[in-house]
Enzyme design. Structure first.
Site, PDB file in Angstrom:
ATOM      1  N   GLU A   1      -1.575  -5.805   8.582  1.00 43.39           N
ATOM      2  CA  GLU A   1      -0.820  -5.275   9.706  1.00 43.39           C
ATOM      3  C   GLU A   1      -1.500  -5.625  11.027  1.00 43.39           C
ATOM      4  O   GLU A   1      -2.724  -5.644  11.117  1.00 43.39           O
ATOM      5  CB  GLU A   1      -0.688  -3.759   9.579  1.00 43.39           C
ATOM      6  CG  GLU A   1       0.064  -3.318   8.332  1.00 43.39           C
ATOM      7  CD  GLU A   1       0.179  -1.806   8.218  1.00 43.39           C
ATOM      8  OE1 GLU A   1      -0.242  -1.095   9.165  1.00 43.39           O
ATOM      9  OE2 GLU A   1       0.698  -1.324   7.200  1.00 43.39           O
TER      10      GLU A   1
ATOM     11  N   GLU B   1       8.947  -4.441  10.833  1.00 42.11           N
ATOM     12  CA  GLU B   1       9.395  -3.128  10.381  1.00 42.11           C
ATOM     13  C   GLU B   1       9.857  -2.271  11.552  1.00 42.11           C
ATOM     14  O   GLU B   1       9.156  -2.154  12.564  1.00 42.11           O
ATOM     15  CB  GLU B   1       8.275  -2.411   9.617  1.00 42.11           C
ATOM     16  CG  GLU B   1       8.689  -1.042   9.085  1.00 42.11           C
ATOM     17  CD  GLU B   1       7.695  -0.434   8.121  1.00 42.11           C
ATOM     18  OE1 GLU B   1       7.916   0.710   7.677  1.00 42.11           O
ATOM     19  OE2 GLU B   1       6.683  -1.102   7.794  1.00 42.11           O
TER      20      GLU B   1
ATOM     21  N   LYS C   1      -1.230  -9.546   2.725  1.00 37.91           N
ATOM     22  CA  LYS C   1      -0.506  -9.091   3.918  1.00 37.91           C
ATOM     23  C   LYS C   1      -1.373  -8.116   4.696  1.00 37.91           C
ATOM     24  O   LYS C   1      -1.994  -7.232   4.103  1.00 37.91           O
ATOM     25  CB  LYS C   1       0.815  -8.416   3.559  1.00 37.91           C
ATOM     26  CG  LYS C   1       1.615  -7.942   4.794  1.00 37.91           C
ATOM     27  CD  LYS C   1       3.020  -7.495   4.429  1.00 37.91           C
ATOM     28  CE  LYS C   1       3.074  -6.127   3.805  1.00 37.91           C
ATOM     29  NZ  LYS C   1       2.631  -5.043   4.743  1.00 37.91           N
TER      30      LYS C   1
ATOM     31  N   ASP D   1       0.830  -1.201   0.000  1.00 37.26           N
ATOM     32  CA  ASP D   1       0.000   0.000   0.000  1.00 37.26           C
ATOM     33  C   ASP D   1       0.870   1.259   0.000  1.00 37.26           C
ATOM     34  O   ASP D   1       0.358   2.375  -0.079  1.00 37.26           O
ATOM     35  CB  ASP D   1      -0.995   0.000   1.163  1.00 37.26           C
ATOM     36  CG  ASP D   1      -0.347  -0.077   2.534  1.00 37.26           C
ATOM     37  OD1 ASP D   1       0.890  -0.048   2.626  1.00 37.26           O
ATOM     38  OD2 ASP D   1      -1.103  -0.166   3.533  1.00 37.26           O
ATOM     39  N   SER D   2       2.192   1.056   0.013  1.00 33.87           N
ATOM     40  CA  SER D   2       3.134   2.157  -0.216  1.00 33.87           C
ATOM     41  C   SER D   2       2.912   2.786  -1.585  1.00 33.87           C
ATOM     42  O   SER D   2       3.395   3.887  -1.849  1.00 33.87           O
ATOM     43  CB  SER D   2       4.578   1.663  -0.092  1.00 33.87           C
ATOM     44  OG  SER D   2       4.786   0.502  -0.879  1.00 33.87           O
TER      45      SER D   2
ATOM     46  N   ASP E   1      -0.867  -6.171  -0.245  1.00 29.36           N
ATOM     47  CA  ASP E   1      -1.331  -5.569   1.001  1.00 29.36           C
ATOM     48  C   ASP E   1      -2.846  -5.429   1.043  1.00 29.36           C
ATOM     49  O   ASP E   1      -3.475  -5.063   0.047  1.00 29.36           O
ATOM     50  CB  ASP E   1      -0.725  -4.171   1.168  1.00 29.36           C
ATOM     51  CG  ASP E   1       0.575  -4.182   1.948  1.00 29.36           C
ATOM     52  OD1 ASP E   1       0.858  -5.184   2.631  1.00 29.36           O
ATOM     53  OD2 ASP E   1       1.299  -3.178   1.891  1.00 29.36           O
TER      54      ASP E   1
END
Length: 275
Positions: free
Chosen positions: A115, A182, A113, A44-45, A83
């Site tokens: 978080e 991270e 993925k 999602d960057s 993501d």
């Protein structure tokens, strides 16, 4: 050879470091596969690097599906992880499974993925039960930047380090096939990597992880003057691109491009008949 959850697990067991890098489009994905990366992360960057958003919170499911499908079309053997964007899984376990399924079915991902640690173990478990591989993400989780009060290293005191250990154990128990860590102190990340049976992928978490991931615009010096502490710039592609574009501008204005070799011919007799 096709990279799969089994081959990536085998790499951990053999001490063969896993290489993950981001990509968001067909052309870049093809280059990444040709270079030999094991795993592509459609992160999602892309909100920052591709779409120009101020953060990743604005990224939608439609954004992720669009870019994931483009990447998937560009590779054959590379394992594609996509993501789950902000609020695509936090709302409920049901939403998590449905949206993970969309990323697999429409976005052609090989894994999703998300978080979060202990708090999202039920979501991970449910997605895995739906036969969808899950990569967990703990430590600094950018979607929680407002709760963290900024981008800060995680796990630096006893309580925070213990929470990271609990998160790592919880996501593994829930069925995650890998975990990204991270901005975690290197020694703590190494300790977690030794304890877990699943591969760990570090970004700002030291060399003791089972693999590494970087945003490709960061490692190729394409993203302006922004350079996090954990980034090494392996090539200055940004400068090469700027020089190439400037040369194109100059030759176009001078009239030296296109030259004869770039043009298509026509017989003069054809032109004469036009008058």
């Amino acid at each position: 050879m096709k990279n799969t959850v089994l081959t990536l697990q085998k790499q951990k067991e053999q001490g063969d470091k896993i290489v993950m890098v981001t990509a968001y489009d067909y052309t870049t994905a093809k280059i990444m596969e040709e270079a030999g990366v094991n795993t592509i992360l459609v992160g999602d960057s892309l909100g920052n690097t591709i779409l120009g958003y101020e953060d990743t919170l604005s990224v939608t499911m439609e954004d992720m599906i669009h870019h994931s499908a483009a990447v998937a079309r560009g590779v054959k053997d590379t394992f594609v992880v996509t993501d789950m964007p902000f609020m695509s899984y936090q709302t409920s376990v049901y939403d998590a499974v449905v949206n993970a399924g969309r990323l697999m079915k429409e976005g052609r991902a090989n894994a999703v993925k998300l978080e979060g640690g202990v708090e999202f173990a039920p979501h991970i478990e449910a997605i895995v039960k739906a036969s969808i591989p899950v990569v967990a993400h703990i430590g600094l989780t950018p979607q929680s930047v407002n709760a963290f009060g900024g981008f800060k290293v995680q796990g630096k005191d006893v309580e925070a380090a213990r929470k990271l250990m609990e998160d790592a154990r919880a996501v593994e128990k829930a069925g995650a096939c890998m975990v990204v860590m991270e901005c975690v102190p290197a020694k703590l990340a190494e300790k977690i990597s030794r304890e877990l049976t699943i591969p760990t992928i570090g970004i700002g978490a030291g060399a003791g992880c089972d693999g590494q991931v970087l945003v490709y615009q960061d490692l190729l010096a394409m993203y302006g003057d922004f350079k996090p502490k954990f980034v090494k710039q392996f090539a200055n592609v940004g400068d090469v691109m700027r020089k190439g574009i400037k040369a194109y501008i100059q030759e176009t204005k001078e009239g030296t491009f296109p030259a004869q070799e770039h043009c298509f011919g026509i017989e003069d007799s054809v032109l004469e008949k036009l008058y």
